[in-house]
Motif scaffolding. Structure first.
Motif, short mmCIF file in Angstrom:
data_model
loop_
_atom_site.label_atom_id
_atom_site.label_comp_id
_atom_site.label_asym_id
_atom_site.label_seq_id
_atom_site.Cartn_x
_atom_site.Cartn_y
_atom_site.Cartn_z
N VAL A 20 0.84 -1.19 0.00
CA VAL A 20 0.00 0.00 0.00
C VAL A 20 0.88 1.24 0.00
O VAL A 20 1.74 1.41 0.87
CB VAL A 20 -0.94 0.00 1.22
N ASP A 21 0.66 2.11 -1.00
CA ASP A 21 1.37 3.38 -1.04
C ASP A 21 0.38 4.51 -0.75
O ASP A 21 -0.82 4.28 -0.60
CB ASP A 21 2.08 3.59 -2.39
N ASP A 22 0.88 5.74 -0.65
CA ASP A 22 0.01 6.87 -0.30
C ASP A 22 -1.11 7.07 -1.31
O ASP A 22 -2.25 7.36 -0.93
CB ASP A 22 0.83 8.16 -0.19
N ASP A 23 -0.81 6.92 -2.61
CA ASP A 23 -1.83 7.15 -3.64
C ASP A 23 -2.93 6.08 -3.60
O ASP A 23 -4.10 6.38 -3.81
CB ASP A 23 -1.21 7.18 -5.03
N GLY A 24 -2.55 4.83 -3.34
CA GLY A 24 -3.52 3.74 -3.35
C GLY A 24 -4.16 3.42 -2.02
O GLY A 24 -5.11 2.64 -1.96
N ALA A 25 -3.69 4.04 -0.94
CA ALA A 25 -4.23 3.72 0.40
C ALA A 25 -5.75 3.83 0.49
O ALA A 25 -6.39 2.93 1.06
CB ALA A 25 -3.55 4.59 1.46
N PRO A 26 -6.37 4.88 -0.09
CA PRO A 26 -7.84 4.94 0.00
C PRO A 26 -8.53 3.75 -0.66
O PRO A 26 -9.55 3.28 -0.17
CB PRO A 26 -8.19 6.25 -0.71
N PHE A 27 -7.98 3.22 -1.76
CA PHE A 27 -8.57 2.05 -2.42
C PHE A 27 -8.69 0.90 -1.42
O PHE A 27 -9.74 0.27 -1.31
CB PHE A 27 -7.71 1.63 -3.62
N TRP A 28 -7.60 0.64 -0.67
CA TRP A 28 -7.59 -0.47 0.29
C TRP A 28 -8.45 -0.17 1.50
O TRP A 28 -9.07 -1.09 2.06
CB TRP A 28 -6.14 -0.79 0.67
N GLU A 29 -8.54 1.08 1.92
CA GLU A 29 -9.42 1.44 3.03
C GLU A 29 -10.88 1.20 2.67
O GLU A 29 -11.66 0.68 3.47
CB GLU A 29 -9.19 2.90 3.43
N TYR A 30 -11.27 1.58 1.45
CA TYR A 30 -12.64 1.33 1.01
C TYR A 30 -12.89 -0.17 0.85
O TYR A 30 -13.96 -0.66 1.21
CB TYR A 30 -12.95 2.07 -0.30
N ALA A 31 -11.91 -0.90 0.33
CA ALA A 31 -12.06 -2.36 0.18
C ALA A 31 -12.32 -3.01 1.53
O ALA A 31 -13.15 -3.92 1.64
CB ALA A 31 -10.84 -2.96 -0.49
N ALA A 32 -11.64 -2.52 2.57
CA ALA A 32 -11.85 -3.07 3.92
C ALA A 32 -13.28 -2.86 4.40
O ALA A 32 -13.77 -3.61 5.24
CB ALA A 32 -10.85 -2.45 4.90
N ARG A 33 -13.96 -1.86 3.84
CA ARG A 33 -15.37 -1.59 4.18
C ARG A 33 -16.32 -2.30 3.21
O ARG A 33 -17.53 -2.09 3.26
CB ARG A 33 -15.65 -0.09 4.09
N GLY A 34 -15.77 -3.07 2.26
CA GLY A 34 -16.60 -3.77 1.29
C GLY A 34 -17.07 -2.89 0.15
O GLY A 34 -18.09 -3.17 -0.47
N GLU A 35 -16.32 -1.83 -0.13
CA GLU A 35 -16.67 -0.90 -1.21
C GLU A 35 -15.59 -0.92 -2.28
O GLU A 35 -14.41 -0.86 -1.98
CB GLU A 35 -16.79 0.53 -0.69
#
Length: 149
Positions: free
Chosen positions: A13-28
């Motif tokens: 996880v890098d700074d640019d992609g971190a939100p992608f993984w945060e949303y994935a953790a919420r099932g989004e």
């Protein structure tokens, strides 16, 4: 990095992609978009390749897509995957953003093994829907279910 729980690679996880993984953790399933011109982009990056704006937002996607390509690695290229062979690796184009393509696996359910779908069922153009699988270490990744048509 290999996940010891299920023998899979975990994302870096890098700074640019971190939100992608945060949303994935919420099932989004969300994709980065330019807040200036509206263009979607993946993989995430700091600057819009269309208008060069540094303003971005994350848009929720339906999670629906189509198999654009797939492969069945023979033999598995990474030893950690050997026990799950034969398994698939797919490229999925999103229905609402066909230029956005994500890599993953088609599975029979969110927590199912990578080899849980008979490879004979895979077809280019087959409809799929995103599900989310939690790997060890708190990382959640999108995977894909075949939709019945």
């Amino acid at each position: 990095m290999t996940d010891p729980v299920i023998g899979c690679l975990t994302p870096v996880v890098d700074d640019d992609g971190a939100p992608f993984w945060e949303y994935a953790a919420r099932g989004e399933l969300r994709v980065q978009a330019c807040a200036s011109c509206g263009e979607l982009r993946f993989p995430p990056r700091p600057c819009c390749p269309h208008c060069q704006s540094f303003d971005s937002e994350w848009r929720r996607m339906s999670g629906r897509g189509r198999i654009w390509s797939y492969v069945l690695p023979h033999p598995p290229l990474l030893p950690a995957y050997a026990e799950q062979a034969p398994y698939n690796a797919v490229v999925v184009e999103l229905v609402e953003a066909p230029r956005i393509r994500l890599v993953g696996n088609v599975v029979s359910g969110p927590g199912a093994a990578l080899n849980s779908v008979d490879p004979a069922r895979l077809r280019i153009g087959a409809a799929v829907k995103a599900v989310f699988a939690e790997l060890g270490g708190g990382v959640t990744v999108p995977r894909w279910l075949l939709e019945r048509s």
